[in-house]
Design a protein around this motif. Sequence first.
Motif, PDB file in Angstrom:
ATOM      1  N   SER A 188       6.463 117.833  46.258  1.00  0.00           N
ATOM      2  CA  SER A 188       7.854 117.642  46.663  1.00  0.00           C
ATOM      3  C   SER A 188       8.767 118.521  45.821  1.00  0.00           C
ATOM      4  CB  SER A 188       8.255 116.171  46.503  1.00  0.00           C
ATOM      5  OG  SER A 188       8.370 115.845  45.123  1.00  0.00           O
ATOM      6  N   ASP A 189      10.079 118.342  46.005  1.00  0.00           N
ATOM      7  CA  ASP A 189      11.070 119.118  45.261  1.00  0.00           C
ATOM      8  C   ASP A 189      11.526 118.419  43.981  1.00  0.00           C
ATOM      9  OD1 ASP A 189      11.031 121.198  47.060  1.00  0.00           O
ATOM     10  OD2 ASP A 189      12.596 120.337  48.335  1.00  0.00           O
ATOM     11  N   TRP A 190      10.891 117.318  43.619  1.00  0.00           N
ATOM     12  CA  TRP A 190      11.162 116.741  42.300  1.00  0.00           C
ATOM     13  C   TRP A 190      10.740 117.750  41.227  1.00  0.00           C
ATOM     14  CZ3 TRP A 190      13.301 112.153  40.574  1.00  0.00           C
ATOM     15  CH2 TRP A 190      13.581 111.176  41.537  1.00  0.00           C
ATOM     16  N   PRO A 204      15.293 115.782  44.155  1.00  0.00           N
ATOM     17  CA  PRO A 204      15.621 116.815  45.140  1.00  0.00           C
ATOM     18  C   PRO A 204      17.092 116.756  45.536  1.00  0.00           C
ATOM     19  CG  PRO A 204      13.659 115.575  45.779  1.00  0.00           C
ATOM     20  CD  PRO A 204      14.280 114.835  44.637  1.00  0.00           C
ATOM     21  N   ARG A 251      21.886 116.267  41.640  1.00  0.00           N
ATOM     22  CA  ARG A 251      20.625 116.448  40.931  1.00  0.00           C
ATOM     23  C   ARG A 251      20.727 115.956  39.485  1.00  0.00           C
ATOM     24  NH1 ARG A 251      16.867 121.295  42.083  1.00  0.00           N
ATOM     25  NH2 ARG A 251      15.454 119.491  42.089  1.00  0.00           N
TER      26      ARG A 251
END
Length: 373
Positions: free
Chosen positions: A335-337, A351, A358
């Motif tokens: 994921s974009d974590w 994300p 953020r």
Amino acid sequence: MQKIAELSRRGAAAELGYRNVAQVLRHAVRWDLKTARQWVARAEVLAREVTPFGSVLEAELPVTAVAVAEGSLSGEHISAVAEVMKELPPEAEAPVVEFAQAHEPSAVRAFGRELAYRLYQRDAEPQEVVEQAPVNRLRMEWKGEQLEVWAKLDKVAGAKFEAMIDPLAKPRPTTPEEGVDPRSRAEREGDAFADLIDLMLRADRLPEHGGEPVTLTLTMSYENLAGKTGFATLDNRVRVPATLVRRLACNAGVIPVVLGGRSEAVDIGRKARTFPAAIRRLLVARDQGCTFPGCDRPPKHCDAHHVKFWSEGGETSVNNAALLCRHHHTLIHQSDWEVKLHNGIPTFVPPAWLDPDRTPRTNKTHRTGRHAA
């Protein structure tokens, strides 16, 4: 509900790095995962589907869909109708929906059970099961991308196995980011089995295979590994996606195989644990468990994760590592974590779709004082 079904059809969860749409909804609208899964399931049985050729397929429960459009059924009623219809033929949907429009969901379930009994009461009774002699059996078979395992253990081996699984299968703690653990008991025990495998691979005493300790060998080009594309191949020819290989490379016994331009093996490195015991001990002292916000998994259930990925040149040191349980290790890789170290403390950045600002987050579940490491 139509929008939820559309998210499922478009594969939105995979694009965002999540396992399914329910997990996306949990973070996006702050539903607990159980509620999110219920609404996804409701959407799937009520929404029409458009085939690649433009044909429109009716909803799985068309009579229910009409009643919902008219506003005569609640979400709980939808779940109750869907549950009882699993045991009933399609023509039973109309009377079930008619009953649901005048009664509470629990009564709908009772009505469905009674209706199923009346429909199938003439079925033959199951034959009495003859108890088998206590033996240990194990069968494994690859089905697509998953290994199906069936086991039958005697009382002693079964009790030992149950004792090992139980502490690993407890529900994850409730957190603001992820809510309550939505997994069923079977899902929790399946994940616990996978955790047990990881624990065994980290053990010092394992049987040898082919003259050396048990080793997982994956072969792929370095360019694909660094670029997060393509797949690796296991010894048994099963393909593993690059995203999973990157996670395995964080904390596993790795044998690097460098391939030449024609895929010839031109160099084979020696096996080495990416994070040696000395560094892992420092990580345990500093992190005291999984560092993802709200997670309380202890160190023995965690992998050491390269903050700067190993495939991107990240060094193997305490200043480039954080402990993560298998669930959150997978989430970070898919994921974009993002995870960073701020003053020696693993800090997580959500994300942008989840938090436009953020805002960094840390895990306050474990004891403070990580700087001592």
